[in-house]
Design a protein around this motif. Structure first.
Motif, short mmCIF file in Angstrom:
data_model
loop_
_atom_site.label_atom_id
_atom_site.label_comp_id
_atom_site.label_asym_id
_atom_site.label_seq_id
_atom_site.Cartn_x
_atom_site.Cartn_y
_atom_site.Cartn_z
N CYS A 22 51.66 41.61 37.77
CA CYS A 22 50.97 40.38 37.33
C CYS A 22 49.38 41.10 37.42
O CYS A 22 48.91 41.26 38.37
N ALA A 23 48.95 41.00 36.11
CA ALA A 23 47.45 41.62 35.82
C ALA A 23 46.37 40.59 35.74
O ALA A 23 45.48 40.71 36.17
N THR A 24 46.69 39.24 35.35
CA THR A 24 45.75 38.26 35.05
C THR A 24 45.86 37.10 36.03
O THR A 24 46.95 36.24 35.98
N TRP A 25 44.93 36.90 36.86
CA TRP A 25 44.91 35.83 37.95
C TRP A 25 43.80 34.78 37.80
O TRP A 25 42.62 35.05 37.71
N LEU A 45 40.99 41.17 44.45
CA LEU A 45 41.60 41.50 43.31
C LEU A 45 41.10 42.53 42.24
O LEU A 45 41.95 43.26 41.66
N GLN A 46 39.83 42.17 41.55
CA GLN A 46 39.09 42.84 40.66
C GLN A 46 39.35 44.31 41.17
O GLN A 46 39.42 45.17 40.38
N LYS A 50 43.00 43.72 38.85
CA LYS A 50 43.44 42.74 38.12
C LYS A 50 42.28 42.19 37.68
O LYS A 50 41.01 42.12 37.94
N ARG A 51 42.62 41.37 36.57
CA ARG A 51 41.74 40.35 35.72
C ARG A 51 41.61 39.03 36.34
O ARG A 51 42.54 38.39 36.62
N ASP A 79 49.09 35.33 34.37
CA ASP A 79 50.19 35.45 34.92
C ASP A 79 50.35 34.76 36.43
O ASP A 79 51.50 34.31 36.62
#
Length: 145
Positions: A22-25, A45-46, A50-51, A79
């Motif tokens: 999962c890329a977008t949080w 996360l970044q 992750k975005r 995501d």
């Protein structure tokens, strides 16, 4: 009885899916205050590729990412919805995550709502509770060896 049976919200397959796939949080409760846990975890996360998408009533831009007042206002797919709210207020964000088509929901350390977990999973959305990416990522990396 295994730990997974007693606490199905700590399923390692769900944790692995969120951290690896999962890329977008969307980070619910993220403000620009670097002293807050939500800020530190969003930065973590970044730093791990992750975005992040700040979701906060004031919709601030945080860590270079435009914020939105609600999950429904985010104009692109999310995501994971990562929730930094008290247990008694967190369930509504799980429901909103299902409504926007998120793939997963993550309730942070100390945040538990068993009924929300059941609703979310029954809707076909993965969910973990009462843990943190900063705890699980190193654990996950250790299991890959």
């Amino acid at each position: 009885m295994t730990d997974r049976t007693r606490r199905p919200w700590l399923d390692q397959d769900d944790i692995r899916f969120m951290l690896e796939d999962c890329a977008t949080w969307a980070v619910v409760g993220l403000s620009g205050n670097p002293d807050r846990t939500a800020y530190r975890i969003a930065k973590y996360l970044q730093d791990h590729g992750k975005r992040i998408v700040p979701v906060h009533p004031n919709a601030p831009t945080v860590l270079g990412e435009q914020g939105y007042p609600t999950l429904a206002d985010v104009p692109f797919p999310v995501d994971v919805v990562d929730v930094f709210r008290r247990s008694e207020a967190a369930g509504e964000f799980a429901d909103q995550a299902v409504a926007i088509g998120a793939l997963a929901v993550w309730f942070q350390l100390g945040v538990l709502d068993v009924a929300a977990h059941q609703r979310t999973v029954e809707a076909g959305v993965r969910m973990v509770m009462d843990t943190c990416p900063a705890i699980e990522w190193p654990r996950l990396q250790g299991s890959v060896a």
